[in-house]
Each structure stands twice: as structure tokens, then as C-alpha cells.
Write an enzyme that holds these catalytic residues in place. Structure first.
Site, PDB file in Angstrom:
ATOM      1  N   CYS B  82       6.763   0.554  -2.584  1.00 11.78           N
ATOM      2  CA  CYS B  82       5.563   1.319  -2.248  1.00 11.78           C
ATOM      3  C   CYS B  82       5.273   2.352  -3.327  1.00 11.78           C
ATOM      4  O   CYS B  82       4.963   1.979  -4.462  1.00 11.78           O
ATOM      5  CB  CYS B  82       5.707   1.928  -0.856  1.00 11.78           C
ATOM      6  SG  CYS B  82       4.181   2.590  -0.180  1.00 11.78           S
ATOM      7  N   HIS B 186       6.770  -2.438   2.549  1.00 12.72           N
ATOM      8  CA  HIS B 186       8.102  -1.905   2.796  1.00 12.72           C
ATOM      9  C   HIS B 186       9.024  -3.010   3.297  1.00 12.72           C
ATOM     10  O   HIS B 186       9.006  -3.340   4.475  1.00 12.72           O
ATOM     11  CB  HIS B 186       8.027  -0.786   3.838  1.00 12.72           C
ATOM     12  CG  HIS B 186       7.423   0.468   3.309  1.00 12.72           C
ATOM     13  ND1 HIS B 186       8.175   1.479   2.771  1.00 12.72           N
ATOM     14  CD2 HIS B 186       6.132   0.845   3.197  1.00 12.72           C
ATOM     15  CE1 HIS B 186       7.367   2.447   2.369  1.00 12.72           C
ATOM     16  NE2 HIS B 186       6.131   2.095   2.605  1.00 12.72           N
ATOM     17  N   GLU B 188      12.117  -2.903   3.837  1.00 16.79           N
ATOM     18  CA  GLU B 188      13.108  -2.359   4.780  1.00 16.79           C
ATOM     19  C   GLU B 188      12.510  -2.194   6.170  1.00 16.79           C
ATOM     20  O   GLU B 188      13.222  -1.924   7.133  1.00 16.79           O
ATOM     21  CB  GLU B 188      13.663  -1.028   4.265  1.00 16.79           C
ATOM     22  CG  GLU B 188      12.746   0.181   4.379  1.00 16.79           C
ATOM     23  CD  GLU B 188      11.646   0.259   3.332  1.00 16.79           C
ATOM     24  OE1 GLU B 188      11.443  -0.741   2.588  1.00 16.79           O
ATOM     25  OE2 GLU B 188      10.966   1.301   3.259  1.00 16.79           O
TER      26      GLU B 188
END
Lengths: 263, 204
Positions: B82, B186, B188
Site C-alpha cells: 500500500c 493489503h 495481510e
């Protein structure tokens, strides 16, 4: 194409999950980690945790034993975030920039603020400039007042602000909020469905995403929230807490009603 | 276990990244110490925030030179997530014009959308992969990931673009230039496909 989000909302009181009705507390639902494990399997799009504690202590011990382990809310957040691989929004009692920084550091991806934003609107701007608008969600709690008019309330829905929700929503957008988390106090916990008028009114008055919450009793309410209310995301607390109802079934119904969802 | 340095430059969401790295079998080290950066096998630059604050923090922590050295000279596997990917650009246009790390030729600018679309671009969106890349090994030609952005990277060279996303217009979602990888979304926070991206990164 950007999907409509389905977001379970979880309320923490003194470290334990609770359900609320019209912003008054009813039932203790137990350990937040246990609930999280269900959601990881269920394809939720995000999770929102709001700490609605009104005291300083947090009990994270097992409900059925006499041993209570006191932990602070940041430790609870760290625990929750270890197993959460979808975006986690954390809110409740945030008062300073440091409060935000600590929560982001401990595993929150976004934070939500409510009372502090009302008391000090420039805090929204400061937070957005420091951390980026995209992780600042402003919660707006709305009740129909004695005059039969929508009014914004603060401090867990206890104090009227004299503000009309459209005006406040526009103001928070202008100050840099990334999203609005819109709650109907009157519908909270009732299962009577979203307040579609309210949701639509706010969704149409701002360009930032609006997350609708308060009142969901059946999956059809999510469809209405999107198609009639124009919400970008639909949230609910209680409907996912009590029964075997899964978010997958909710999404299937939304998809059958031509709403773009991640499934 | 592979040592993965997650750069702490005070720009949020650190433990989300560390938790995900740990989950897929890596050893996440959250740090901004030059010694740790030099010893790391893999470097991840996460990021939630504004371009100018990101750069300000990197500069104040004295991390720019060492990062550039590790990425360009030492050719260490690097993943920007990001804001972390955006900071690789030469300049960013958020709250004025700010100089970036300059490791990728290009700039960062606001997403151009018509008035029907809301900003920030928040939520799960489809990413379409244009070319092969180690980072997307075993993924489908298109996958859904979680985005949280109002700005996007505009690289000068199209050859580094691995995947794009559409929001009004197409924008860059994944880049790869030798040892440098970047995702606008993202990983994660993108459950299975995201965790697979991280796993692939650790196999580079």
C-alpha cells in the site's frame, strides 16, 4: 468490481463480548477470541470491534471460572488481531492521537471515533492528516428525539448534541473522515430492520463510504440496506451472535438479489 | 524460519503484517534499526497513511539511504504494501508534492473517479494479472483483494506492472522489478489469496 462489504460488529464491555439493545446492555456473550475463530471460517469482509466499557478495568478471564485475568484493551486487541486476516476496525474511548497510534500498532487497521469527534471536530482533521483518511472511521449514532426529528447523540447514545445527522455527516467528510459508521440507536438490537430513511439520507449526502448498522433481524435487511439505503457496507451485531446463521448465507441472498459480494 | 524485517516507521498496521508473516511460517522482526535492516533476508515496508508523513518519518528515522542501499545495491527481496509501495516512487501528490524514495520511476496521484464512485476506494476488489511473476504463483488469473486507498502508483514503465484493479479506471495493483515487489492492496488483510502472496514472497 468493488464488492459490497458484510461486516459483523462486535461490542466489548470490560473485555467480554456483549449484545446491546437500544444502546442499553443486556447480555454477556463471552470470550471475543472464540467468536473470531468462527468468523475466520465464514468469509466475513471486515470486523468492527467497539469497546463500550465505561470503567477502567477489563476482565479477560473465563466466564465460568473464578479466576479473572485483568488485561487492558490494547492487550485484548493484540490477541484478537493475531488471528484476524481481514481488516479490523477498532473503536471506543479513543481520545488522542496517541490512542490511535497505539491501536494501529497493536493490530487495528482502522479506528473509529465518535464522542471525541463531536467535542473536538478538528481532531478528525488531525487524525486524517497523521494517519491517512482511509483509516479514520467516524461513528455517528442517531436517535429520533422527542420532536420526532433525527438527532446525533454522543457518549453511548446518552447525550443529545443538537445536531442533525446530515449536517454532521457532511462536516466529518469535509474534515477528512474516510468512512462513516452509521448507527440507529432506535433500531439497535430490535431486529426490526435498518432505518432505511436514515441510511439513504446519509449515503446520499456524502461521497465517502457509509457502513450501515442497527436493527438487522433477517438477511433481507442487508439487501434493503444496499439497494434502498445505498450503503457501501452493511454491518450487524446480534444476528451473527446467536444462531447458526452464517455470513455465507447472508451473502448468497445478497448475490441472488444482484448485489456484488465476495463469496 | 526466514527472517522478515517489517519496517517500523510509525505508519500503522505493523502487527497485522507481522501476524500474517508469522502465520505463514516466517519470523517477523519489527524494527527500524540499521543493524536489523542489514541482517534481514526479506524486507517489508507496510503502510497506512499519507505519502508526506510516510516520507517524513523515513527521513527522520534516517532510513532512506539504508533502504535504497539494501534494495538497489544488495538486491534484497523487498515488498512494499500500500503506502509502502507508493513511497518507492519518485514523487507523491498527496497534500502537495513530496519526493519519494525514487527506487521506481513514476509518481503517486489521486485515483480519478467520476462522482458516482466514493473515495477512498475501500473494500474487496478484483485484481487481474497481466503477466507471470513469482509473487502470484499458484493464484488464479484474477483474485479478490482488500484495498484501502485514495491514491495510486503510476509507474513510468508498464513492464513492471503485474496486476491491475479497476475503480473508475484501471490502476496498478501489483508491481515487480527484479527483487522489488509491491502491492496496492493489503495481502495481510486479504485472507487466503493475500496470505499466499506473502508465502510466495518468502520463496523468492
Amino acid at each position: 468490481m468493488l464488492k459490497v462489504r458484510l461486516i459483523p460488529c462486535l461490542f466489548l464491555m470490560n473485555g467480554l463480548l456483549v449484545r446491546s439493545e437500544k444502546f442499553n446492555l443486556h447480555q454477556n456473550l463471552g470470550n471475543p477470541i472464540h467468536q473470531l475463530e468462527r468468523y475466520n471460517d465464514w468469509y466475513v469482509d471486515e470486523l468492527i470491534y467497539i469497546d463500550i466499557s465505561r470503567k477502567g478495568d477489563y476482565d479477560f478471564g473465563r466466564y465460568d471460572t473464578k479466576v479473572k485475568i485483568k488485561t487492558n484493551i490494547l492487550d485484548i486487541l493484540s490477541e484478537i488481531s493475531k488471528k484476524c486476516f481481514v481488516p479490523l476496525t477498532f473503536g471506543g474511548r479513543i481520545r488522542t492521537i496517541e490512542d490511535i497510534r497505539e491501536r494501529l500498532k497493536r493490530g487495528a487497521d482502522k479506528i473509529t471515533i465518535n464522542t471525541i469527534a463531536i467535542d473536538k471536530p478538528e481532531f478528525i482533521k488531525e487524525a486524517a492528516e497523521t494517519f491517512g483518511s482511509q483509516c479514520i472511521v467516524v461513528s455517528i449514532d442517531v436517535k429520533i428525539n422527542e420532536e420526532g426529528v433525527y438527532e446525533v447523540y454522543k457518549e453511548f447514545g446518552t447525550k443529545p448534541t443538537g445536531m442533525y445527522p446530515i449536517d454532521w455527516a457532511k462536516k466529518v467528510e469535509e474534515l477528512g473522515a474516510g468512512e462513516i459508521f452509521l448507527n440507529s440507536i432506535d433500531r439497535d438490537g430490535t431486529g426490526d430492520g435498518y432505518d432505511i430513511n436514515l441510511i439513504r439520507m446519509i449515503s446520499e449526502s456524502v461521497r465517502i463510504p457509509v457502513i450501515a448498522c442497527g436493527g438487522v433481524g433477517k438477511f433481507e435487511d442487508f439487501v434493503d440496506g444496499v439497494k434502498l439505503g445505498k450503503a457501501s457496507a452493511v454491518a450487524a451485531g446480534n444476528i451473527f451472535n446467536f444462531t447458526e446463521i452464517s455470513t455465507i448465507n447472508a451473502k448468497k441472498l445478497m448475490r441472488d438479489n444482484e448485489i456484488e459480494v465476495r463469496i | 524460519m526466514k527472517n522478515v524485517l517489517v519496517i517500523d516507521y510509525n505508519m500503522g498496521n505493523l502487527s497485522s503484517v507481522a501476524n500474517a508473516v508469522y502465520y505463514i511460517g516466517g519470523n517477523p522482526i519489527i524494527s527500524n534499526k540499521p543493524k536489523d535492516i542489514k541482517e534481514a533476508e526479506y524486507i517489508i515496508l507496510p503502510g497506512v497513511g499519507t505519502f508526506n508523513n510516510g516520507m517524513k518519518n523515513l527521513i527522520n528515522l534516517g532510513l532512506c539511504d539504508i533502504l535504497i542501499e539494501q534494495i538497489i545495491d544488495n538486491k534484497k527481496p523487498f515488498l512494499g504494501i500500500c503506502l509502502g509501495m507508493q513511497l518507492l516512487a519518485q514523487e507523491g501528490h498527496e497534500w502537495g508534492v513530496t519526493k519519494g524514495l525514487g527506487v521506481i520511476k513514476g509518481k503517486v496521484d489521486k485515483l480519478k473517479v467520476n462522482e458516482n464512485l466514493r473515495l477512498p476506494h475501500i473494500g474487496w476488489n478484483d485484481v487481474y494479472f497481466k503477466k507471470e511473476c513469482k509473487l502470484i504463483s499458484k493464484l488464479n488469473k484474477s483474485e479478490v483483494f482488500y484495498f484501502l486507498n485514495s491514491y495510486h502508483l503510476i509507474p513510468d514503465e508498464d513492464s513492471i506492472v503485474v496486476g491491475t484493479c479497476n475503480y473508475g479506471n484501471d490502476f496498478v495493483a501489483v508491481i515487480n522489478n527484479k527483487n522489488i515487489f509491491g502491492t496496492q492492496f493489503h495481502p495481510e488483510k486479504s485472507q487466503k489469496p493475500g496470505l499466499l502472496i506473502l508465502k510466495n514472497f518468502l520463496e523468492v
